[in-house]
Design a protein around this motif. Structure first.
Motif, PDB file in Angstrom:
ATOM      1  N   GLU A   3      44.383  32.886  41.788  1.00 43.48           N
ATOM      2  CA  GLU A   3      42.653  32.067  40.959  1.00 43.48           C
ATOM      3  C   GLU A   3      42.857  31.794  38.851  1.00 43.48           C
ATOM      4  O   GLU A   3      42.427  31.039  38.923  1.00 43.48           O
ATOM      5  CB  GLU A   3      42.038  33.345  41.280  1.00 43.48           C
ATOM      6  CG  GLU A   3      41.666  33.766  42.666  1.00 43.48           C
ATOM      7  CD  GLU A   3      42.781  35.405  43.058  1.00 43.48           C
ATOM      8  OE1 GLU A   3      44.388  35.073  42.581  1.00 43.48           O
ATOM      9  OE2 GLU A   3      42.614  35.777  44.563  1.00 43.48           O
TER      10      GLU A   3
ATOM     11  N   THR B  33      44.123  40.154  36.320  1.00 46.05           N
ATOM     12  CA  THR B  33      44.320  38.732  36.663  1.00 46.05           C
ATOM     13  C   THR B  33      45.357  38.414  37.527  1.00 46.05           C
ATOM     14  O   THR B  33      46.169  38.366  37.238  1.00 46.05           O
ATOM     15  CB  THR B  33      44.187  37.977  35.229  1.00 46.05           C
ATOM     16  OG1 THR B  33      42.848  38.623  34.257  1.00 46.05           O
ATOM     17  CG2 THR B  33      43.371  36.673  35.700  1.00 46.05           C
ATOM     18  N   PRO B  34      44.721  37.583  38.982  1.00 47.98           N
ATOM     19  CA  PRO B  34      45.186  37.243  40.282  1.00 47.98           C
ATOM     20  C   PRO B  34      46.309  36.587  39.468  1.00 47.98           C
ATOM     21  O   PRO B  34      45.268  35.739  38.638  1.00 47.98           O
ATOM     22  CB  PRO B  34      44.833  37.705  40.318  1.00 47.98           C
ATOM     23  CG  PRO B  34      43.574  38.341  40.865  1.00 47.98           C
ATOM     24  CD  PRO B  34      43.488  38.557  39.496  1.00 47.98           C
TER      25      PRO B  34
ATOM     26  N   SER C 211      48.739  48.442  46.739  1.00 46.05           N
ATOM     27  CA  SER C 211      48.352  47.102  46.935  1.00 46.05           C
ATOM     28  C   SER C 211      48.897  46.105  45.147  1.00 46.05           C
ATOM     29  O   SER C 211      49.172  45.409  44.779  1.00 46.05           O
ATOM     30  CB  SER C 211      47.023  46.808  47.100  1.00 46.05           C
ATOM     31  OG  SER C 211      47.623  47.420  48.341  1.00 46.05           O
TER      32      SER C 211
ATOM     33  N   MET D 101      37.815  41.813  42.713  1.00 47.81           N
ATOM     34  CA  MET D 101      38.134  42.097  44.451  1.00 47.81           C
ATOM     35  C   MET D 101      38.860  43.984  43.676  1.00 47.81           C
ATOM     36  O   MET D 101      39.913  43.989  42.974  1.00 47.81           O
ATOM     37  CB  MET D 101      39.389  41.251  44.444  1.00 47.81           C
ATOM     38  CG  MET D 101      40.286  42.206  45.508  1.00 47.81           C
ATOM     39  SD  MET D 101      41.701  40.953  45.826  1.00 47.81           S
ATOM     40  CE  MET D 101      40.937  39.300  45.749  1.00 47.81           C
ATOM     41  N   ILE D 102      38.315  44.918  44.242  1.00 47.15           N
ATOM     42  CA  ILE D 102      39.337  46.154  44.857  1.00 47.15           C
ATOM     43  C   ILE D 102      39.928  46.836  45.703  1.00 47.15           C
ATOM     44  O   ILE D 102      40.214  45.909  46.452  1.00 47.15           O
ATOM     45  CB  ILE D 102      38.273  47.443  44.820  1.00 47.15           C
ATOM     46  CG1 ILE D 102      37.020  47.268  44.016  1.00 47.15           C
ATOM     47  CG2 ILE D 102      38.871  48.342  44.709  1.00 47.15           C
ATOM     48  CD1 ILE D 102      35.991  48.068  44.260  1.00 47.15           C
ATOM     49  N   LEU D 103      41.423  46.850  44.556  1.00 45.10           N
ATOM     50  CA  LEU D 103      42.590  46.768  45.262  1.00 45.10           C
ATOM     51  C   LEU D 103      42.916  48.521  45.037  1.00 45.10           C
ATOM     52  O   LEU D 103      42.915  49.222  44.754  1.00 45.10           O
ATOM     53  CB  LEU D 103      43.833  46.148  44.953  1.00 45.10           C
ATOM     54  CG  LEU D 103      43.497  44.508  45.054  1.00 45.10           C
ATOM     55  CD1 LEU D 103      44.954  44.078  44.146  1.00 45.10           C
ATOM     56  CD2 LEU D 103      43.351  43.838  45.891  1.00 45.10           C
ATOM     57  N   THR D 104      43.535  48.691  45.904  1.00 44.24           N
ATOM     58  CA  THR D 104      44.775  50.344  46.020  1.00 44.24           C
ATOM     59  C   THR D 104      45.668  50.599  44.706  1.00 44.24           C
ATOM     60  O   THR D 104      45.929  48.835  44.424  1.00 44.24           O
ATOM     61  CB  THR D 104      45.111  51.133  47.295  1.00 44.24           C
ATOM     62  OG1 THR D 104      46.545  49.904  47.853  1.00 44.24           O
ATOM     63  CG2 THR D 104      44.250  50.607  48.846  1.00 44.24           C
TER      64      THR D 104
ATOM     65  N   ARG E 206      51.700  43.834  43.759  1.00 50.00           N
ATOM     66  CA  ARG E 206      50.773  42.373  43.490  1.00 50.00           C
ATOM     67  C   ARG E 206      51.671  41.989  41.893  1.00 50.00           C
ATOM     68  O   ARG E 206      52.329  41.430  41.599  1.00 50.00           O
ATOM     69  CB  ARG E 206      49.628  42.431  42.745  1.00 50.00           C
ATOM     70  CG  ARG E 206      49.211  41.689  44.491  1.00 50.00           C
ATOM     71  CD  ARG E 206      47.575  41.450  44.169  1.00 50.00           C
ATOM     72  NE  ARG E 206      46.847  41.136  45.263  1.00 50.00           N
ATOM     73  CZ  ARG E 206      46.392  39.886  44.855  1.00 50.00           C
ATOM     74  NH1 ARG E 206      45.479  40.054  43.839  1.00 50.00           N
ATOM     75  NH2 ARG E 206      45.285  39.689  46.052  1.00 50.00           N
TER      76      ARG E 206
ATOM     77  N   TYR F 128      43.995  47.481  36.077  1.00 53.76           N
ATOM     78  CA  TYR F 128      42.599  46.029  35.790  1.00 53.76           C
ATOM     79  C   TYR F 128      43.583  44.701  35.385  1.00 53.76           C
ATOM     80  O   TYR F 128      44.787  45.107  34.826  1.00 53.76           O
ATOM     81  CB  TYR F 128      41.720  46.758  34.364  1.00 53.76           C
ATOM     82  CG  TYR F 128      41.341  47.772  34.825  1.00 53.76           C
ATOM     83  CD1 TYR F 128      40.152  47.544  35.466  1.00 53.76           C
ATOM     84  CD2 TYR F 128      41.519  48.685  34.022  1.00 53.76           C
ATOM     85  CE1 TYR F 128      39.002  49.053  35.065  1.00 53.76           C
ATOM     86  CE2 TYR F 128      40.922  50.177  33.806  1.00 53.76           C
ATOM     87  CZ  TYR F 128      39.453  50.021  34.454  1.00 53.76           C
ATOM     88  OH  TYR F 128      39.075  51.693  34.920  1.00 53.76           O
TER      89      TYR F 128
END
Length: 135
Positions: free
Chosen positions: A34, A30-31, A7, A1-4, A11, A28
């Motif tokens: 998930e 890792t959420p 954003s 997923m690409i975020l601004t 996070r 770069y």
């Protein structure tokens, strides 16, 4: 997923990232949500991450198995970077310096796997063997 960028920073600040790094002006990571979902499912979570992220993962999950993937020699790494033809001299020098810094954390890793020229499948097989052995 690409975020601004904004954003991604949100996070990070809210603790929603398991690990992250900024490299060459880009983030770069890792959420966390998930990653936890994969772990709860009983599957292996395999991350290709920078050493800072690996140290954070190990701190949060001491049972995590860290594998350092390295070229056979520093000279071969430099040759690979130069012969790709995709990096500026400045980027090549930064990446080589980064490798020197990362080597200082090698003792924190559980395994080292060397990515020999023309032997990607053998390298992958060694990683699969480690995963099986650690299970």
């Amino acid at each position: 997923m690409i975020l601004t960028r904004e954003s991604f920073l949100e996070r990070i600040n809210s603790g929603d990232m398991l690990e992250y790094t900024e490299y060459c002006g880009n983030f770069y990571g890792t959420p966390l949500k998930e990653a936890e979902e994969v772990l709860r499912s009983g599957k292996n979570l395999i991350l290709e991450i920078e050493v800072e992220g690996a140290m954070n993962v190990k701190r949060l999950y001491p049972e995590a198995v860290l594998i350092m993937l390295l070229p056979p020699t520093f000279a071969i790494q430099e040759w690979r970077l130069r012969h790709r033809g995709t990096e500026t001299e400045e980027v090549i020098q930064r990446r080589l310096e980064r490798t020197r810094e990362e080597m200082e954390l090698l003792s924190h890793y559980d395994y080292v796997v060397y990515n020999e020229d023309g032997a990607a499948e053998a390298c992958a097989q060694r990683i699969r063997e480690i995963v099986r052995a650690e299970k």
